[in-house]
Design an enzyme around this catalytic site. Structure first.
Site, short mmCIF file in Angstrom:
data_model
loop_
_atom_site.label_atom_id
_atom_site.label_comp_id
_atom_site.label_asym_id
_atom_site.label_seq_id
_atom_site.Cartn_x
_atom_site.Cartn_y
_atom_site.Cartn_z
CG HIS A 310 34.61 10.38 18.85
ND1 HIS A 310 35.62 9.47 19.05
CD2 HIS A 310 33.58 9.68 18.30
CE1 HIS A 310 35.23 8.27 18.66
NE2 HIS A 310 33.98 8.37 18.20
CG HIS A 328 31.57 9.33 11.62
ND1 HIS A 328 31.64 8.18 10.88
CD2 HIS A 328 31.87 8.98 12.90
CE1 HIS A 328 31.95 7.17 11.66
NE2 HIS A 328 32.10 7.62 12.89
CE LYS A 375 35.89 5.56 10.69
NZ LYS A 375 35.94 5.43 12.13
#
Length: 433
Positions: A310, A328, A375
Site C-alpha cells: 500500500h 508514496h 491521484k
C-alpha cells in the site's frame, strides 16, 4: 471574374497563409500570457484569490478529506489518457505490462505523421536504464546471499534522553543517519514544472518529473533489493495476493540488508530502550518482516494487501469509482514513470505563500496519473533511502499517533499514520507551513 482571379493569385502568393500565421501567433502569445509562474500566482490580487477559494470551496473540502484519509484520489474527472479496465495477470498474480505497450504504440503513431507535430503533446520521455543484473540472485535463500558489511556500531547510534522523550528529535536523528540519501543535482535531477491548486485538473507539467537518475543508484544494495520487491504485487485492491517462496526470500533478504544500516540499527536501539521490541536483533528483524509484509484484507478480500504494497507500491481501488490509494515512494514513481505508466501532472502549491519548489526540493506534494487514473494529491520524500523510510514510518507507528509533527532536516513534516488493527494501514508525509 477579376475578383476571383485576384483571390487565386493572393492565395498562391501566400496571403491566406499570412492570415493563418497571424492567428497562430496570436493564439500562442495568448497561451504564454495564460501561463502564470508561481511568483505571479502568489503575488496576485488577494481579493481575487479569496473569490476563487470561495468558488472552489467544495473542491478544497473534498481534496482535504482525500489527503487526510490516506491521500487516495478518485478517478480522473477529465478524459483519461490511458484508462485500463483491468489487469491481466501472469501465473502468480503479476500484472502484464500492457500500459507500456499502449504508450509505445501511441508514441509510434504520433511520430509516424509525415512530419506534422501533435500540438500540446508532451516531449518523448528520456530512456531510463535500470541495472537489474543482480536482482535474480535476491530470490535465493537469505543464507545463500551476500550482504553489505554492517556499519560500525558505536555510541553514535544510541538514542539520547532528549530523543527518547521527543519523537521529532528522534526522527531528525534518523534524517542525519541516512548516509544513503541522494544528493539533488549529483545523483538525480527533477523538473517540478508548474504548480497548481489541488482541485485544478489541467496538466501543468511539460515533461516527466525525473530528468535523470544515476545508474549507480541501482547498484546500491538496499536500493536494488527494494526495487526488486516492487513487481511482486498486483495493484488491483481486492485481488488476493499470491506470495511465492522466492518472494518471501526476497522479503527476508531485504530486511537483512537494511538491518545493517545506521537508520535501522538506531530504530532497534530506540524501540528496545523503550521496551517496545525485543533486545534480540533477530527477533526485531522478524517483527519488521511481519509489520511490513504480512498480508491482510483490504477491499473486502482477505490476503489482498500489506503495508509495503500500500505505502510503497500503491493500489487501485476497483469498486465504485476507481481510486489510486497509497503510492508514496519516489523510487516506485521513477520506475513507473520510466515505463510510461505514470504521467506527472505538476506539483501542488505549498501552503506557505512565497515558497518556491525547485530541483533541490526533497519533499514534494504532487499530482499524477497512474495507469490513467488521477491521484489529485500525493506527498513523497524524494531521494531518501529505503532504510530511512522504513525506519521513519516504523518509529511513528510504534511511538507516535495519527498525526506526528516532526522536523526532518530543513522540512517541517506531519507523518500521517493510520492503523489497521495492529498493522500499518497507511503512512505518508505531509509538508507543513
Amino acid at each position: 471574374m477579376d475578383d476571383l482571379i485576384k483571390g487565386l493569385v493572393d492565395v498562391a502568393l501566400g496571403g491566406g497563409g499570412r492570415d493563418r500565421d497571424g492567428r497562430e501567433e496570436e493564439e500562442q502569445s495568448g497561451d504564454v500570457r495564460s501561463r502564470s509562474s508561481w511568483a505571479e500566482v502568489v503575488s496576485g490580487d488577494q481579493d481575487q484569490d479569496d473569490r476563487e477559494r470561495r468558488r472552489h470551496s467544495q473542491h478544497n473540502q473534498w481534496s482535504k478529506k482525500e489527503e487526510s484519509e490516506d491521500a487516495g484520489s478518485r478517478a480522473s474527472r477529465r478524459p483519461q489518457k490511458a484508462v485500463q479496465e483491468g489487469y491481466d495477470t501472469h501465473e502468480g498474480g503479476k500484472p502484464l505490462d500492457y500500459n507500456q505497450n499502449n504508450w509505445e504504440r501511441e508514441e509510434n503513431r504520433e511520430e509516424n505523421n509525415d512530419g506534422w507535430e501533435t500540438v500540446g503533446r508532451k516531449p518523448p520521455r528520456r530512456a531510463h536504464k535500470v541495472q537489474k543484473d543482480q536482482w535474480h540472485g535476491y530470490k535465493r535463500p537469505p543464507s545463500e546471499q551476500q550482504y553489505s558489511d554492517e556499519v560500525q556500531i558505536d555510541g553514535s547510534f544510541e538514542p539520547s534522553e532528549e530523543e527518547l522523550a521527543d519523537l521529532s528529535q528522534a526522527c531528525n536523528r534518523l534524517w542525519e543517519l541516512d548516509l544513503n540519501r541522494l544528493v539533488p543535482g549529483k545523483d538525480y535531477e527533477i523538473d517540478c514544472g508548474e504548480g497548481k491548486k489541488v482541485y485544478q485538473m489541467e496538466d501543468m507539467a511539460q515533461g516527466s518529473l525525473f530528468s535523470w537518475l544515476s545508474e549507480d543508484i541501482f547498484r546500491r544494495p538496499t536500493f536494488a533489493r527494494f526495487c526488486s520487491l516492487l513487481d511482486n504485487y498486483n495493484p488491483n485492491a481486492g485481488h488476493k495476493e499470491v506470495v511465492t517462496s522466492e518472494e518471501k526470500q526476497e522479503q527476508a533478504a531485504f530486511i537483512e540488508e537494511i538491518s545493517r544500516t545506521a537508520p535501522i540499527i538506531y530504530l532497534h536501539k530506540y524501540l528496545s530502550s523503550k521496551g517496545i521490541v525485543s533486545g534480540s536483533y533477530q527477533d526485531f528483524k522478524r517483527t519488521m518482516t511481519n509489520i511490513w509484509f504480512n498480508l491482510y484484507g483490504r477491499g473486502g478480500t482477505s490476503g489482498s494487501s500489506s503495508a509495503f504494497e500500500h505505502v510503497f507500491v500503491g493500489e487501485i481501488k476497483q469498486y465504485g469509482e476507481q481510486e489510486v490509494s497509497g503510492f508514496h515512494n519516489w523510487l516506485q514513481f521513477y520506475l513507473e514513470e520510466a515505463k510510461g505508466n505514470v504521467d506527472y501532472q505538476g506539483y501542488i502549491f505549498p501552503r506557505r505563500r512565497g515558497q518556491i519548489l525547485d530541483s533541490e526540493t526533497q519533499l514534494l506534494t504532487i499530482q499524477f496519473e497512474w495507469n490513467g487514473i488521477l491521484k489529485s494529491v500525493s506527498s513523497t520524500l524524494v531521494g531518501v533511502s529505503p532504510e530511512f523510510e522504513i525506519a521513519l514510518y516504523t518509529l511513528c507507528f510504534f511511538v507516535g499517533g495519527e498525526d506526528n509533527h516532526i522536523q526532518l532536516g530543513p522540512y517541517s513534516v506531519n507523518i500521517k499514520c493510520y492503523r489497521f488493527g495492529d498493522r500499518i494501514g497507511s503512512v505518508f508525509p505531509i509538508a507543513e507551513s
